[in-house]
Design a protein around this motif. Sequence first.
Motif, short mmCIF file in Angstrom:
data_model
loop_
_atom_site.label_atom_id
_atom_site.label_comp_id
_atom_site.label_asym_id
_atom_site.label_seq_id
_atom_site.Cartn_x
_atom_site.Cartn_y
_atom_site.Cartn_z
N UNK A 59 0.33 -3.44 -1.88
CA UNK A 59 -0.87 -3.11 -1.17
C UNK A 59 -1.78 -4.37 -1.42
N UNK A 60 -2.34 -4.65 -0.36
CA UNK A 60 -3.39 -6.07 -0.36
C UNK A 60 -4.54 -5.65 -1.29
N UNK A 61 -4.86 -4.20 -1.32
CA UNK A 61 -6.11 -3.98 -1.81
C UNK A 61 -5.97 -4.00 -3.54
N UNK A 62 -4.70 -4.08 -3.80
CA UNK A 62 -4.34 -4.11 -5.39
C UNK A 62 -4.91 -5.49 -5.94
N UNK A 63 -4.55 -6.64 -4.91
CA UNK A 63 -4.94 -7.79 -5.51
C UNK A 63 -6.01 -8.72 -5.06
N UNK A 108 -15.02 -6.71 -4.03
CA UNK A 108 -16.24 -6.96 -3.15
C UNK A 108 -15.97 -7.80 -1.94
N UNK A 109 -14.72 -8.06 -1.61
CA UNK A 109 -14.47 -9.07 -0.50
C UNK A 109 -14.43 -8.01 0.74
N UNK A 113 -9.93 -3.02 4.63
CA UNK A 113 -8.86 -2.09 4.34
C UNK A 113 -9.09 -0.69 4.07
N UNK A 114 -10.12 -0.48 3.08
CA UNK A 114 -10.49 0.83 2.75
C UNK A 114 -11.02 1.66 3.92
#
Length: 226
Positions: free
Chosen positions: A49-53, A57-58, A64-65
């Motif tokens: 998941x892109x949110x994991x890396x 703050x981006x 994505x959230x």
Amino acid sequence: MRQLDVWKRGAVRLVCGRRSKWLVLILWLVVLVIAAPFGAKLNDAQDNDAQSWLPGSAESTRVLSLSEEFRPEQIPAVVVYARAGGLTDQDRQRIAEDVREVSALRAHGIRGAEVKGPVFDRPTAPRAAQIYVPVTMNAQGWQRIAPAVDSIRDDVGRGEDGLTVHITGPGGTSADFSKAFEGIDTTLLFSAMAVVVVMLLFTFRSPVLLFVPLLGWWPRCSRPRP
């Protein structure tokens, strides 16, 4: 010092001797065969998941959230019945029975209580019918979609005596993709390793020395990627 040199020469003869080098090769092959299944299990620990890396703050992470709220919580698996000469009374009875059985399914995210259908292609003398089976798509949706479709398939069967039965729609397509790519990481890993082994054999011309770079390459390629 002389004793150390004697020990080194003995170790070299043990590893690179005329017969012992083949024993070392067999030993490492056995180790690789035993360790390979454990390396494959690392896929379960991956988090792609892109949110994991991405930084929390981006802007892309926040997008994505927020996009999670707009994703559908379910996708339909569409069961299609078709007969070239038109559906018979027996076909209609079978479809109605299949609807009752599928409506009782709850495993693997199947929402049997929300099954819709059958819907016929035309009001009179229909040649096809379809039923919609919603399947929950959450964090485990990709892993559960193939077993869900298999459960539906167990109830509706594959058709007989001229009646064809297919499972399509987003659910059926996703299940096919899931099965097609199942185990592909392990296949690619071993294919790449085989190419590396052949290249090292041509380079070093030794079945023992090839394991020096290979043992450094294996953990790097088999570890989970972010």
